[in-house]
Each structure stands twice: as structure tokens, then as C-alpha cells.
Design a protein around this motif. Structure first.
Motif, PDB file in Angstrom:
ATOM      1  N   PHE A  17       0.736  -1.146   0.090  1.00  0.00           N
ATOM      2  CA  PHE A  17       0.036   0.122   0.015  1.00  0.00           C
ATOM      3  C   PHE A  17       0.878   1.187   0.066  1.00  0.00           C
ATOM      4  CE2 PHE A  17      -3.709  -2.536   1.112  1.00  0.00           C
ATOM      5  CZ  PHE A  17      -4.580  -2.192   0.434  1.00  0.00           C
ATOM      6  N   ASN A  18       1.918   1.289   0.888  1.00  0.00           N
ATOM      7  CA  ASN A  18       2.704   2.460   0.716  1.00  0.00           C
ATOM      8  C   ASN A  18       3.519   2.655  -0.526  1.00  0.00           C
ATOM      9  OD1 ASN A  18       3.702   4.443   2.609  1.00  0.00           O
ATOM     10  ND2 ASN A  18       5.789   3.365   2.439  1.00  0.00           N
ATOM     11  N   ASN A  19       4.028   1.531  -1.108  1.00  0.00           N
ATOM     12  CA  ASN A  19       4.508   1.617  -2.496  1.00  0.00           C
ATOM     13  C   ASN A  19       3.739   2.278  -3.539  1.00  0.00           C
ATOM     14  OD1 ASN A  19       6.666   0.204  -1.723  1.00  0.00           O
ATOM     15  ND2 ASN A  19       6.406  -1.619  -2.491  1.00  0.00           N
ATOM     16  N   ASN A  20       2.501   2.203  -3.117  1.00  0.00           N
ATOM     17  CA  ASN A  20       1.464   2.707  -4.145  1.00  0.00           C
ATOM     18  C   ASN A  20       0.736   3.990  -3.612  1.00  0.00           C
ATOM     19  OD1 ASN A  20       0.774   0.801  -6.781  1.00  0.00           O
ATOM     20  ND2 ASN A  20       1.098  -0.638  -4.924  1.00  0.00           N
ATOM     21  N   PHE A  21       1.173   4.596  -2.598  1.00  0.00           N
ATOM     22  CA  PHE A  21       0.618   5.779  -1.790  1.00  0.00           C
ATOM     23  C   PHE A  21       0.483   6.682  -2.895  1.00  0.00           C
ATOM     24  CE2 PHE A  21       1.169   9.954   0.005  1.00  0.00           C
ATOM     25  CZ  PHE A  21       0.065   9.587   1.127  1.00  0.00           C
ATOM     26  N   ASP A  22       1.493   7.178  -3.798  1.00  0.00           N
ATOM     27  CA  ASP A  22       1.221   8.208  -4.874  1.00  0.00           C
ATOM     28  C   ASP A  22       0.129   7.692  -5.707  1.00  0.00           C
ATOM     29  OD1 ASP A  22       3.156   9.438  -3.733  1.00  0.00           O
ATOM     30  OD2 ASP A  22       4.806   8.973  -5.192  1.00  0.00           O
ATOM     31  N   GLU A  23      -0.211   6.507  -5.951  1.00  0.00           N
ATOM     32  CA  GLU A  23      -1.482   6.145  -6.977  1.00  0.00           C
ATOM     33  C   GLU A  23      -2.616   6.612  -6.127  1.00  0.00           C
ATOM     34  OE1 GLU A  23      -1.514   4.827  -9.945  1.00  0.00           O
ATOM     35  OE2 GLU A  23       1.053   4.722  -9.927  1.00  0.00           O
ATOM     36  N   PHE A  24      -2.906   6.405  -5.044  1.00  0.00           N
ATOM     37  CA  PHE A  24      -4.051   6.645  -4.055  1.00  0.00           C
ATOM     38  C   PHE A  24      -3.964   8.403  -4.057  1.00  0.00           C
ATOM     39  CE2 PHE A  24      -3.265   2.405  -2.805  1.00  0.00           C
ATOM     40  CZ  PHE A  24      -4.533   2.044  -2.837  1.00  0.00           C
ATOM     41  N   ARG A  25      -2.598   9.159  -3.845  1.00  0.00           N
ATOM     42  CA  ARG A  25      -2.856  10.495  -3.749  1.00  0.00           C
ATOM     43  C   ARG A  25      -3.499  11.272  -5.075  1.00  0.00           C
ATOM     44  NH1 ARG A  25       2.683  12.453  -3.045  1.00  0.00           N
ATOM     45  NH2 ARG A  25       2.454  12.197  -5.554  1.00  0.00           N
ATOM     46  N   ASP A  26      -2.961  10.426  -6.438  1.00  0.00           N
ATOM     47  CA  ASP A  26      -3.160  11.025  -7.682  1.00  0.00           C
ATOM     48  C   ASP A  26      -4.624  10.718  -7.916  1.00  0.00           C
ATOM     49  OD1 ASP A  26      -0.489  11.642  -7.906  1.00  0.00           O
ATOM     50  OD2 ASP A  26      -0.204  10.160  -9.439  1.00  0.00           O
ATOM     51  N   ARG A  27      -5.388  10.060  -7.078  1.00  0.00           N
ATOM     52  CA  ARG A  27      -6.965   9.632  -7.166  1.00  0.00           C
ATOM     53  C   ARG A  27      -7.584  10.416  -6.106  1.00  0.00           C
ATOM     54  NH1 ARG A  27      -3.960   5.855  -9.586  1.00  0.00           N
ATOM     55  NH2 ARG A  27      -4.680   4.643 -11.217  1.00  0.00           N
ATOM     56  N   ASP A  28      -6.979  11.354  -5.499  1.00  0.00           N
ATOM     57  CA  ASP A  28      -7.734  12.340  -4.395  1.00  0.00           C
ATOM     58  C   ASP A  28      -8.181  11.234  -3.207  1.00  0.00           C
ATOM     59  OD1 ASP A  28      -7.193  14.839  -5.621  1.00  0.00           O
ATOM     60  OD2 ASP A  28      -8.832  14.502  -7.050  1.00  0.00           O
ATOM     61  N   THR A  29      -7.329  10.338  -2.859  1.00  0.00           N
ATOM     62  CA  THR A  29      -7.915   9.506  -1.892  1.00  0.00           C
ATOM     63  C   THR A  29      -6.966   9.370  -0.698  1.00  0.00           C
ATOM     64  OG1 THR A  29      -8.830   8.044  -3.608  1.00  0.00           O
ATOM     65  CG2 THR A  29      -8.472   6.963  -1.877  1.00  0.00           C
ATOM     66  N   THR A  30      -7.352   9.402   0.416  1.00  0.00           N
ATOM     67  CA  THR A  30      -6.908   9.161   1.611  1.00  0.00           C
ATOM     68  C   THR A  30      -6.698   7.986   1.903  1.00  0.00           C
ATOM     69  OG1 THR A  30      -7.530  11.351   2.575  1.00  0.00           O
ATOM     70  CG2 THR A  30      -6.714  10.016   4.248  1.00  0.00           C
TER      71      THR A  30
END
Length: 189
Positions: free
Chosen positions: A65-78
Motif C-alpha cells: 500500500f505504501n509503495n502505491n501511496f502516490d497512486e492513491f494520492r493522485d486519485r484524491d484518495t486518503t
């Protein structure tokens, strides 16, 4: 005991819990509440649960999940991780595990187990959380739930795929990936 796992269309339960947010001395802990889910900014939330700190499958998921943190951030997701361990156990685990020191999201402590119980994800015998993932929309409504057995790690790419599909607000066919065509429902004549 709850009546079962909360499901799609349900408002995420109200809560206020302590989370580990940093390794910096004096800034390790912060309170997080369900009020942060409801916002005018259009932000989504992904909350994922693991059974126990200091175990074997859990850190692989948390690191992914941490490795993909930017993927979530880029989707306006906390992104929020959670278990029934205390904030002090979370902090010790982060300090002692190479893959967890640089986490970019909070580790929520549900020490009372009240939120896990209300979500319906508290395992009956050990009273630990199942590996559950909730996608919550900006209005605080659960839009996707996934629950895995204690021994099986989840697929973070699938969480991102489903988040992408939900954020289109359109019909997405089986195995749909971001950038592919969505479906148009034909009107009956």
C-alpha cells in the motif's frame, strides 16, 4: 457483536481513534475521525485492516500500500491502515521493521476493537480484525468492501482498479482498467 460486515451503500461508522502518523519524537500520534471522510473536496478514502502487528503477511500488504501511496494520492484518495493493536505497538513495529519506517499514511489503533466490531470484521475467537478493505466516497458512504481470510494477503492493484472504476461513476465491464471504454446502457424502446 455486530450483525455482520457493513456493506456497500452503508454510511461508514462514526469514530475517533489515535493513529501513528510519524516517527519524529513528539509528533508520533494524531487523532483521526470519521468526520474527515465527509468533505467538500471530493476526496475518497481507502481504509484497510490487518490482523496483528509483528506478523508475517501484514507487513507485505502494508509495504505494498505504501509503495502505491502516490497512486492513491493522485486519485484524491486518503489512505488509512488499521488494526486492533495499540498506537504504541504500531510505533514499535514501525521503528523495528525496515519496510514500515517510511510509511506515508497513518496506522490507526482500534484498541477498544469497537470500530472493527461495528464494521463486522472482528474475528470471533482471537478478537482481531480480518484483512478488510473499505473504499469510502466523499459523502462517507461505503462503495466497496473486500474481506480476506487471516492467512491470505490482498491485491493492492485490485483496490486501485476498483477505485478507478468507482470514480468514473459509469458502468465498467469485467476486468475493466483505467483508460478503457466504459459501457453505455441501452434504453428499452
Amino acid at each position: 457483536m455486530s450483525q455482520g460486515i457493513i456493506t456497500v451503500g452503508t454510511e461508514f461508522p462514526s469514530f475517533k481513534k489515535t493513529a501513528v502518523v510519524s516517527l519524529e519524537k513528539g509528533k508520533e500520534f494524531a487523532d483521526i475521525s470519521s468526520e474527515s471522510f465527509k468533505n467538500d473536496e471530493g476526496r475518497w478514502t481507502v481504509m484497510f485492516w490487518w490482523p496483528k502487528d509483528f506478523t508475517f503477511v501484514c507487513p507485505t500488504e502494508i509495504a505494498e500500500f505504501n509503495n502505491n501511496f502516490d497512486e492513491f494520492r493522485d486519485r484524491d484518495t486518503t489512505l488509512i491502515g488499521a488494526s486492533t493493536d495499540s498506537e504504541f505497538v504500531h510505533l514499535a513495529w514501525r521503528n523495528n521493521h525496515d519496510d514500515l519506517r517510511g510509511l506515508k499514511f497513518p496506522m490507526l489503533a482500534d484498541t477498544s476493537k469497537s470500530l472493527a466490531e461495528e464494521l463486522g470484521i472482528l474475528e470471533a475467537n482471537e478478537k482481531i480484525a480480518y484483512r478488510a478493505t473499505f473504499i469510502i466516497d466523499p459523502e462517507g458512504i461505503v462503495r466497496w468492501v473486500s474481506v480476506y481470510d487471516l492467512n491470505v494477503g490482498r491485491n493492492v492493484e485490485e483496490v486501485i482498479r476498483v477505485l478507478d472504476a468507482l470514480q468514473t461513476d459509469e458502468l465498467c465491464p469485467c476486468n475493466w482498467e483505467k483508460g478503457e471504454e466504459t459501457l453505455t446502457a441501452a434504453l428499452a424502446e
